[in-house]
Design an enzyme around this catalytic site. Structure first.
Site, PDB file in Angstrom:
ATOM      1  N   GLN A  85      -3.618 -45.857 -40.891  1.00 30.22           N
ATOM      2  CA  GLN A  85      -4.587 -46.342 -39.908  1.00 30.22           C
ATOM      3  C   GLN A  85      -4.154 -47.709 -39.400  1.00 30.22           C
ATOM      4  OE1 GLN A  85      -8.808 -45.563 -41.565  1.00 30.22           O
ATOM      5  NE2 GLN A  85      -7.440 -45.538 -43.312  1.00 30.22           N
ATOM      6  N   ASN A  86      -3.075 -48.224 -39.968  1.00 28.30           N
ATOM      7  CA  ASN A  86      -2.637 -49.560 -39.572  1.00 28.30           C
ATOM      8  C   ASN A  86      -1.858 -49.529 -38.267  1.00 28.30           C
ATOM      9  OD1 ASN A  86      -3.824 -50.419 -41.865  1.00 28.30           O
ATOM     10  ND2 ASN A  86      -1.928 -50.726 -43.014  1.00 28.30           N
ATOM     11  N   VAL A  87      -1.921 -50.655 -37.576  1.00 27.12           N
ATOM     12  CA  VAL A  87      -1.231 -50.775 -36.297  1.00 27.12           C
ATOM     13  C   VAL A  87      -0.076 -51.761 -36.405  1.00 27.12           C
ATOM     14  CG1 VAL A  87      -3.330 -50.201 -34.999  1.00 27.12           C
ATOM     15  CG2 VAL A  87      -2.848 -52.609 -35.528  1.00 27.12           C
ATOM     16  N   HIS A 103      -3.967 -44.828 -35.461  1.00 27.20           N
ATOM     17  CA  HIS A 103      -4.686 -45.791 -34.618  1.00 27.20           C
ATOM     18  C   HIS A 103      -3.780 -46.564 -33.666  1.00 27.20           C
ATOM     19  CE1 HIS A 103      -8.266 -45.906 -37.686  1.00 27.20           C
ATOM     20  NE2 HIS A 103      -8.204 -44.791 -37.015  1.00 27.20           N
ATOM     21  N   CYS A 111      -1.003 -48.577 -19.900  1.00 29.76           N
ATOM     22  CA  CYS A 111      -1.671 -48.825 -18.630  1.00 29.76           C
ATOM     23  C   CYS A 111      -2.764 -47.778 -18.441  1.00 29.76           C
ATOM     24  CB  CYS A 111      -0.674 -48.758 -17.480  1.00 29.76           C
ATOM     25  SG  CYS A 111      -1.491 -48.865 -15.876  1.00 29.76           S
ATOM     26  N   ALA A 215      -2.747 -53.026 -53.907  1.00 25.17           N
ATOM     27  CA  ALA A 215      -1.788 -51.993 -53.505  1.00 25.17           C
ATOM     28  C   ALA A 215      -0.453 -52.099 -54.247  1.00 25.17           C
ATOM     29  CB  ALA A 215      -1.564 -52.079 -51.999  1.00 25.17           C
TER      30      ALA A 215
HETATM   31  P1  NAD Z   1     -10.916 -52.112 -43.788  1.00 26.25           P
HETATM   32  O1  NAD Z   1     -10.633 -53.497 -43.349  1.00 26.25           O
HETATM   33  O2  NAD Z   1     -12.149 -51.451 -43.387  1.00 26.25           O
HETATM   34  O3  NAD Z   1     -10.863 -52.021 -45.390  1.00 26.25           O
HETATM   35  C1  NAD Z   1      -9.823 -52.547 -46.138  1.00 26.25           C
HETATM   36  C2  NAD Z   1      -9.852 -51.927 -47.532  1.00 26.25           C
HETATM   37  O4  NAD Z   1      -8.734 -52.447 -48.259  1.00 26.25           O
HETATM   38  C3  NAD Z   1     -11.098 -52.257 -48.370  1.00 26.25           C
HETATM   39  O5  NAD Z   1     -11.545 -51.083 -48.998  1.00 26.25           O
HETATM   40  C4  NAD Z   1     -10.583 -53.266 -49.403  1.00 26.25           C
HETATM   41  O6  NAD Z   1     -11.265 -53.147 -50.633  1.00 26.25           O
HETATM   42  C5  NAD Z   1      -9.148 -52.848 -49.550  1.00 26.25           C
HETATM   43  N1  NAD Z   1      -8.228 -53.908 -49.970  1.00 26.25           N
HETATM   44  C6  NAD Z   1      -8.316 -55.247 -49.749  1.00 26.25           C
HETATM   45  N2  NAD Z   1      -7.237 -55.869 -50.268  1.00 26.25           N
HETATM   46  C7  NAD Z   1      -6.463 -54.901 -50.825  1.00 26.25           C
HETATM   47  C8  NAD Z   1      -5.209 -54.909 -51.498  1.00 26.25           C
HETATM   48  N3  NAD Z   1      -4.512 -56.038 -51.715  1.00 26.25           N
HETATM   49  N4  NAD Z   1      -4.705 -53.731 -51.939  1.00 26.25           N
HETATM   50  C9  NAD Z   1      -5.378 -52.563 -51.730  1.00 26.25           C
HETATM   51  N5  NAD Z   1      -6.564 -52.505 -51.101  1.00 26.25           N
HETATM   52  C10 NAD Z   1      -7.093 -53.665 -50.636  1.00 26.25           C
HETATM   53  O7  NAD Z   1      -9.639 -51.291 -43.328  1.00 26.25           O
HETATM   54  P2  NAD Z   1      -9.482 -49.801 -42.926  1.00 26.25           P
HETATM   55  O8  NAD Z   1     -10.166 -48.919 -43.902  1.00 26.25           O
HETATM   56  O9  NAD Z   1      -8.032 -49.622 -42.718  1.00 26.25           O
HETATM   57  O10 NAD Z   1     -10.247 -49.651 -41.508  1.00 26.25           O
HETATM   58  C11 NAD Z   1     -10.347 -50.652 -40.507  1.00 26.25           C
HETATM   59  C12 NAD Z   1      -9.633 -50.363 -39.189  1.00 26.25           C
HETATM   60  O11 NAD Z   1      -8.971 -51.534 -38.708  1.00 26.25           O
HETATM   61  C13 NAD Z   1      -8.494 -49.409 -39.331  1.00 26.25           C
HETATM   62  O12 NAD Z   1      -8.237 -48.816 -38.115  1.00 26.25           O
HETATM   63  C14 NAD Z   1      -7.368 -50.357 -39.691  1.00 26.25           C
HETATM   64  O13 NAD Z   1      -6.111 -49.814 -39.601  1.00 26.25           O
HETATM   65  C15 NAD Z   1      -7.572 -51.458 -38.719  1.00 26.25           C
HETATM   66  N6  NAD Z   1      -6.891 -52.674 -39.208  1.00 26.25           N
HETATM   67  C16 NAD Z   1      -5.531 -52.661 -39.278  1.00 26.25           C
HETATM   68  C17 NAD Z   1      -4.854 -53.726 -39.802  1.00 26.25           C
HETATM   69  C18 NAD Z   1      -3.341 -53.641 -39.888  1.00 26.25           C
HETATM   70  O14 NAD Z   1      -2.719 -52.949 -39.100  1.00 26.25           O
HETATM   71  N7  NAD Z   1      -2.737 -54.290 -40.882  1.00 26.25           N
HETATM   72  C19 NAD Z   1      -5.547 -54.851 -40.252  1.00 26.25           C
HETATM   73  C20 NAD Z   1      -6.959 -54.854 -40.146  1.00 26.25           C
HETATM   74  C21 NAD Z   1      -7.616 -53.728 -39.647  1.00 26.25           C
HETATM   75 ZN    ZN Z   2       0.396 -48.695 -14.502  1.00 22.67          ZN
END
Ligand code: NAD
Ligand code: ZN
Length: 232
Positions: A85-87, A103, A111, A215
């Protein structure tokens, strides 16, 4: 043995990328739910872009951590897919190739007028950036709250969840749909579910193994578990 790993913002936390659901996720006192929406972009595209540019700077400085690295290593040893889900692109920077981005990606732009999609690490030089083809206002190529996920990525993710022998969930709060459904689908299809998260989530209830930790150390344990004992 087919391994499928669903990752969320938590896997990048130890790389210094803030998660959304914590006070570090705030920017100028504004919650992400108020910025990552089509309505916010219509109202104030420059403000939304300033937020994305702040996040781009953090991500540019960040390095993949042990958890990303282990997944890249495991891909060479197992039939493994990462659904993220990360970007932030940190899985790919760590060397993972079998990555499905649910995501979008923060380094890409899109665009809304002509549909052009492109990558531009320098997009923040003048904001809001414009489409080089038609001159319209460009947006980040990410999925905002209330928007549909990319159809093919979603179809493939559901398919993988049904096929998985082991389904690992790392660093996701389990409240953002439809990604949050994937572990339940895997479980109902017979997969063993492993959850890595320092906090309880809706997924920890269905976990066969719940590793209540960060993690990096959690993924070390997952690695050992799969290395030595298989999915049991
Ligand atoms: P979230 O922010 O809702 O939740 C983060 C989760 O990670 C929580 O359950 C928390 O307990 C856990 N967490 C915190 N620190 C941790 C660690 N060190 N190791 C393991 N787990 C840990 O994120 P989500 O569930 O991914 O949903 C939010 C939306 O926002 C998604 O689309 C997400 O991809 C996006 N987002 C992306 C990024 C990125 O690309 N890095 C950053 C912030 C949010
Ligand atoms: Zn265009």
């Amino acid at each position: 043995m087919k391994l499928v790993v669903l990752t969320g913002a938590g896997i990048s936390e130890e790389s210094g990328v803030p998660v959304f659901r914590g006070k570090e996720g705030l920017w100028e006192g504004v919650r992400p739910e108020e910025l990552a929406t089509p309505a916010a972009f219509l109202r104030d595209p420059e403000k939304v872009w300033r937020w994305y540019c702040w996040r781009r700077e953090i991500i540019a400085r960040a390095r993949p951590n042990r958890a990303h690295e282990l997944l890249a290593k495991m891909e060479k040893e197992h039939d493994l897919w990462v659904i993220t889900q990360n970007v932030d692109g940190l899985h790919q920077r760590a060397g993972s190739r079998r990555v499905i981005e649910l995501h979008g990606n923060i380094w890409r732009l899109r665009c809304p007028s002509c549909g052009k999609v492109w990558e531009d690490p320098g997009a923040c030089r003048s904001i809001p950036p414009r489409c080089p083809r038609c001159g319209s206002l460009a947006r980040p190529d990410v999925v905002w709250f209330g928007e549909a996920l990319p159809a093919e990525a979603l179809r493939r993710s559901f398919e993988l969840a049904r096929q998985a022998d082991v389904f690992v969930v790392v660093g996701t709060s389990g409240v953002v749909q439809p990604a949050a459904d994937l572990p339940f689908i895997a479980k109902n299809s017979g997969a063993r579910v492993i959850v890595v998260n320092p906090r309880r989530t809706p997924h920890s209830r269905i976990a066969d193994v719940f590793l209540e930790e960060k993690a990096s150390t959690g993924m070390e344990k997952v690695y050992e578990l799969l290395q030595n004992k298989g999915p049991a």
